[in-house]
Write a protein that holds these residues in place. Structure first.
Motif, PDB file in Angstrom:
ATOM      1  N   ASP A 242     -24.945   7.497   9.635  1.00 49.99           N
ATOM      2  CA  ASP A 242     -24.247   6.310   8.888  1.00 49.99           C
ATOM      3  C   ASP A 242     -23.578   5.397   9.914  1.00 49.99           C
ATOM      4  O   ASP A 242     -23.041   4.197   9.447  1.00 49.99           O
ATOM      5  CB  ASP A 242     -23.154   6.971   7.821  1.00 49.99           C
ATOM      6  N   THR A 243     -23.072   6.106  10.913  1.00 45.17           N
ATOM      7  CA  THR A 243     -22.129   5.265  11.929  1.00 45.17           C
ATOM      8  C   THR A 243     -23.232   4.241  12.562  1.00 45.17           C
ATOM      9  O   THR A 243     -22.768   3.009  12.807  1.00 45.17           O
ATOM     10  CB  THR A 243     -21.717   6.212  12.994  1.00 45.17           C
ATOM     11  N   ASN A 244     -24.367   4.587  12.793  1.00 46.21           N
ATOM     12  CA  ASN A 244     -25.271   3.640  13.329  1.00 46.21           C
ATOM     13  C   ASN A 244     -25.671   2.460  12.279  1.00 46.21           C
ATOM     14  O   ASN A 244     -25.591   1.339  12.640  1.00 46.21           O
ATOM     15  CB  ASN A 244     -26.728   4.369  13.641  1.00 46.21           C
ATOM     16  N   GLU A 245     -25.631   2.669  11.092  1.00 44.30           N
ATOM     17  CA  GLU A 245     -26.067   1.765  10.036  1.00 44.30           C
ATOM     18  C   GLU A 245     -24.617   0.919   9.853  1.00 44.30           C
ATOM     19  O   GLU A 245     -24.685  -0.130   9.744  1.00 44.30           O
ATOM     20  CB  GLU A 245     -26.222   2.531   8.698  1.00 44.30           C
ATOM     21  N   THR A 246     -23.398   1.433   9.915  1.00 44.82           N
ATOM     22  CA  THR A 246     -22.299   0.653   9.954  1.00 44.82           C
ATOM     23  C   THR A 246     -22.160  -0.316  11.072  1.00 44.82           C
ATOM     24  O   THR A 246     -21.560  -1.351  10.600  1.00 44.82           O
ATOM     25  CB  THR A 246     -21.023   1.662   9.887  1.00 44.82           C
ATOM     26  N   ILE A 247     -22.358   0.057  12.205  1.00 43.77           N
ATOM     27  CA  ILE A 247     -22.426  -0.899  13.343  1.00 43.77           C
ATOM     28  C   ILE A 247     -23.481  -1.872  13.235  1.00 43.77           C
ATOM     29  O   ILE A 247     -23.002  -3.090  13.231  1.00 43.77           O
ATOM     30  CB  ILE A 247     -22.874   0.017  14.443  1.00 43.77           C
ATOM     31  N   ALA A 248     -24.581  -1.537  12.840  1.00 39.37           N
ATOM     32  CA  ALA A 248     -25.399  -2.683  12.305  1.00 39.37           C
ATOM     33  C   ALA A 248     -24.927  -3.658  11.579  1.00 39.37           C
ATOM     34  O   ALA A 248     -25.112  -5.012  11.691  1.00 39.37           O
ATOM     35  CB  ALA A 248     -26.805  -2.237  12.173  1.00 39.37           C
ATOM     36  N   ARG A 249     -24.710  -3.026  10.261  1.00 40.69           N
ATOM     37  CA  ARG A 249     -24.041  -3.829   9.076  1.00 40.69           C
ATOM     38  C   ARG A 249     -22.764  -4.808   9.604  1.00 40.69           C
ATOM     39  O   ARG A 249     -22.716  -6.021   9.228  1.00 40.69           O
ATOM     40  CB  ARG A 249     -23.709  -3.179   7.856  1.00 40.69           C
ATOM     41  N   THR A 250     -22.097  -4.323  10.444  1.00 42.95           N
ATOM     42  CA  THR A 250     -20.768  -4.901  10.708  1.00 42.95           C
ATOM     43  C   THR A 250     -20.992  -6.192  11.629  1.00 42.95           C
ATOM     44  O   THR A 250     -20.602  -7.144  11.490  1.00 42.95           O
ATOM     45  CB  THR A 250     -19.881  -4.099  11.502  1.00 42.95           C
ATOM     46  N   CYS A 251     -21.966  -6.035  12.642  1.00 43.68           N
ATOM     47  CA  CYS A 251     -22.211  -6.836  13.444  1.00 43.68           C
ATOM     48  C   CYS A 251     -23.035  -8.111  12.634  1.00 43.68           C
ATOM     49  O   CYS A 251     -22.933  -9.501  13.141  1.00 43.68           O
ATOM     50  CB  CYS A 251     -23.431  -6.672  14.516  1.00 43.68           C
ATOM     51  N   LYS A 252     -24.049  -7.822  11.630  1.00 44.76           N
ATOM     52  CA  LYS A 252     -24.646  -8.914  10.818  1.00 44.76           C
ATOM     53  C   LYS A 252     -23.758  -9.430   9.977  1.00 44.76           C
ATOM     54  O   LYS A 252     -23.667 -10.683  10.055  1.00 44.76           O
ATOM     55  CB  LYS A 252     -25.833  -8.177  10.044  1.00 44.76           C
ATOM     56  N   GLU A 253     -22.781  -8.668   9.342  1.00 50.38           N
ATOM     57  CA  GLU A 253     -21.695  -9.624   8.452  1.00 50.38           C
ATOM     58  C   GLU A 253     -20.773 -10.481   9.282  1.00 50.38           C
ATOM     59  O   GLU A 253     -20.471 -11.542   8.937  1.00 50.38           O
ATOM     60  CB  GLU A 253     -20.903  -8.448   7.652  1.00 50.38           C
ATOM     61  N   ALA A 254     -20.329  -9.993  10.637  1.00 48.47           N
ATOM     62  CA  ALA A 254     -19.337 -10.842  11.198  1.00 48.47           C
ATOM     63  C   ALA A 254     -20.293 -12.079  11.958  1.00 48.47           C
ATOM     64  O   ALA A 254     -19.419 -13.025  12.480  1.00 48.47           O
ATOM     65  CB  ALA A 254     -18.744 -10.032  12.349  1.00 48.47           C
ATOM     66  N   GLY A 255     -21.605 -12.167  11.758  1.00 51.26           N
ATOM     67  CA  GLY A 255     -22.323 -13.036  12.587  1.00 51.26           C
ATOM     68  C   GLY A 255     -22.228 -13.210  13.997  1.00 51.26           C
ATOM     69  O   GLY A 255     -22.498 -14.327  14.698  1.00 51.26           O
ATOM     70  N   TRP A 256     -22.076 -12.021  14.665  1.00 48.92           N
ATOM     71  CA  TRP A 256     -21.970 -11.821  16.200  1.00 48.92           C
ATOM     72  C   TRP A 256     -23.400 -11.991  16.755  1.00 48.92           C
ATOM     73  O   TRP A 256     -24.530 -11.552  16.147  1.00 48.92           O
ATOM     74  CB  TRP A 256     -21.664 -10.412  16.398  1.00 48.92           C
ATOM     75  N   PRO A 257     -23.429 -13.062  17.579  1.00 51.79           N
ATOM     76  CA  PRO A 257     -24.918 -13.042  18.243  1.00 51.79           C
ATOM     77  C   PRO A 257     -25.412 -12.008  19.000  1.00 51.79           C
ATOM     78  O   PRO A 257     -24.746 -11.201  19.666  1.00 51.79           O
ATOM     79  CB  PRO A 257     -24.782 -14.348  19.301  1.00 51.79           C
ATOM     80  N   ALA A 258     -26.709 -11.952  19.229  1.00 46.04           N
ATOM     81  CA  ALA A 258     -27.305 -10.545  19.668  1.00 46.04           C
ATOM     82  C   ALA A 258     -27.202 -10.933  21.200  1.00 46.04           C
ATOM     83  O   ALA A 258     -27.060 -11.855  21.921  1.00 46.04           O
ATOM     84  CB  ALA A 258     -28.999 -10.659  19.600  1.00 46.04           C
ATOM     85  N   PRO A 259     -26.908  -9.548  21.875  1.00 38.62           N
ATOM     86  CA  PRO A 259     -26.562  -9.876  23.557  1.00 38.62           C
ATOM     87  C   PRO A 259     -28.037 -10.161  24.265  1.00 38.62           C
ATOM     88  O   PRO A 259     -28.927  -9.155  24.147  1.00 38.62           O
ATOM     89  CB  PRO A 259     -26.019  -8.216  23.806  1.00 38.62           C
ATOM     90  N   VAL A 260     -27.934 -11.007  24.965  1.00 35.27           N
ATOM     91  CA  VAL A 260     -28.952 -11.646  25.512  1.00 35.27           C
ATOM     92  C   VAL A 260     -28.623 -11.836  26.966  1.00 35.27           C
ATOM     93  O   VAL A 260     -27.591 -12.428  27.370  1.00 35.27           O
ATOM     94  CB  VAL A 260     -29.604 -13.036  25.008  1.00 35.27           C
ATOM     95  N   PRO A 261     -29.408 -11.451  27.980  1.00 28.88           N
ATOM     96  CA  PRO A 261     -29.224 -11.439  29.427  1.00 28.88           C
ATOM     97  C   PRO A 261     -28.980 -13.078  29.766  1.00 28.88           C
ATOM     98  O   PRO A 261     -30.012 -13.894  29.079  1.00 28.88           O
ATOM     99  CB  PRO A 261     -30.162 -10.876  30.087  1.00 28.88           C
ATOM    100  N   VAL A 262     -27.887 -13.650  30.386  1.00 25.91           N
ATOM    101  CA  VAL A 262     -27.780 -14.571  31.162  1.00 25.91           C
ATOM    102  C   VAL A 262     -28.366 -15.113  32.012  1.00 25.91           C
ATOM    103  O   VAL A 262     -28.156 -14.420  33.219  1.00 25.91           O
ATOM    104  CB  VAL A 262     -26.351 -15.238  30.988  1.00 25.91           C
ATOM    105  N   THR A 263     -29.387 -16.162  32.375  1.00 22.00           N
ATOM    106  CA  THR A 263     -30.029 -16.253  33.547  1.00 22.00           C
ATOM    107  C   THR A 263     -29.732 -17.601  34.134  1.00 22.00           C
ATOM    108  O   THR A 263     -29.849 -18.555  33.441  1.00 22.00           O
ATOM    109  CB  THR A 263     -31.681 -16.362  33.439  1.00 22.00           C
ATOM    110  N   VAL A 264     -29.112 -17.382  35.135  1.00 21.95           N
ATOM    111  CA  VAL A 264     -28.493 -18.798  35.989  1.00 21.95           C
ATOM    112  C   VAL A 264     -29.633 -19.293  36.987  1.00 21.95           C
ATOM    113  O   VAL A 264     -30.102 -18.568  37.967  1.00 21.95           O
ATOM    114  CB  VAL A 264     -27.058 -18.697  36.560  1.00 21.95           C
ATOM    115  N   THR A 265     -30.123 -20.557  36.678  1.00 21.65           N
ATOM    116  CA  THR A 265     -31.153 -20.964  37.754  1.00 21.65           C
ATOM    117  C   THR A 265     -30.428 -22.254  38.514  1.00 21.65           C
ATOM    118  O   THR A 265     -29.914 -23.292  37.963  1.00 21.65           O
ATOM    119  CB  THR A 265     -32.259 -21.681  36.954  1.00 21.65           C
TER     120      THR A 265
END
Length: 271
Positions: A242-265
């Protein structure tokens, strides 16, 4: 040769031998009955003290084997066999068997200590010798554990005592350890507050101690949040999922972007 004397001698000797055999049978039957009664009395006394049933069976087996050996030696002594030499022979055989079966005897001794020290009992959820599961049976030479995927696994008592024992059932509650990897664009303070409020509403999560939600680490992706609610042992896995589901649902409801590695060229022009 006086045939009458020989016949009388044989008759008396045969009669004496038959009487001894009948007496030995009677001794064996009565002795076995007494042994069974003694073992039953010992096990009943242990049951009245509400000790582990396995301990009663364990001690009952030891008492039964010991008394049967004493009974056999007594019957042999009744027939005139030198029991001292027989005891020496038995001791020598015991040493030979002990050398050959040192591993089994080590497991046997470890089982005796385990039943006295009681690091766990039948029904406890434990981790021993790299095996995690519910204790199904405590035996003289090993224990049987039912793993979460319903596999019966045997572990020798010697190996149990030689390695670390974790008993998850001793204390009334446990902490569920989960993490949430957030993007660098998400405010970690706001994220902790949202997740703390959401996890507190998960069924069977304890209010005291309260759920712990804190910034665990900072990495190239962003903030790593530790989400740690507490719950009783019986609800551990349900709260875990249930904690895993809560984390996923909270991230989606808050509209947080997915963590993506930043590459500097960097493009460098060469004159």
């Amino acid at each position: 040769m006086d045939l009458t004397a020989v016949e009388t001698f044989l008759r008396v000797t045969a009669l004496e031998l038959v009487l001894k055999i009948l007496a030995a049978i009677a001794f064996w039957v009565v002795g076995r009955w007494i042994i069974v009664r003694v073992v039953a009395i010992v096990q009943a006394a242990l049951n009245r003290k509400q000790l582990d049933p396995t301990l009663g069976r364990y001690l009952g087996t030891i008492i039964k084997v010991t008394l049967e050996v004493v009974l056999v030696i007594g019957i042999l002594g009744y027939f005139g066999v030198q029991t001292a030499s027989f005891a020496a022979l038995l001791a020598g055989a015991g040493l030979a068997i002990g050398a050959a079966w040192s591993g089994l005897l080590g497991n046997f001794a470890a089982g005796a200590f385990m039943l006295m020290l009681r690091p766990f009992k039948v029904g406890d959820f434990v981790s021993v010798a790299g095996i995690t599961g519910t204790v199904h049976e405590l035996g003289m030479f090993g224990i049987s554990i039912i793993t979460p995927d319903n596999v019966l696994t045997m572990v020798g008592n010697g190996k149990v005592f030689a390695e670390t024992i974790q008993n998850f059932s001793t204390l009334p509650y446990r902490r569920v350890d989960r993490t949430a990897q957030l993007s660098g664009a998400v405010d970690p303070v706001e994220a902790c507050a949202r997740l703390r409020e959401a996890v507190a509403r998960v069924p069977n999560v304890m209010t005291s101690p309260a759920p712990e939600v804190n910034v665990l680490d900072l990495n190239g992706l962003g903030s790593l949040i530790a989400v740690r609610p507490y719950t009783s042992n019986e609800h551990y896995w349900q709260v875990y999922f249930d904690t895993n589901e809560t984390i996923a649902r909270t991230c989606k409801e808050a509209g947080w972007p997915a963590p993506v590695p930043v590459t500097v060229t960097r493009v460098q022009q060469v004159a």
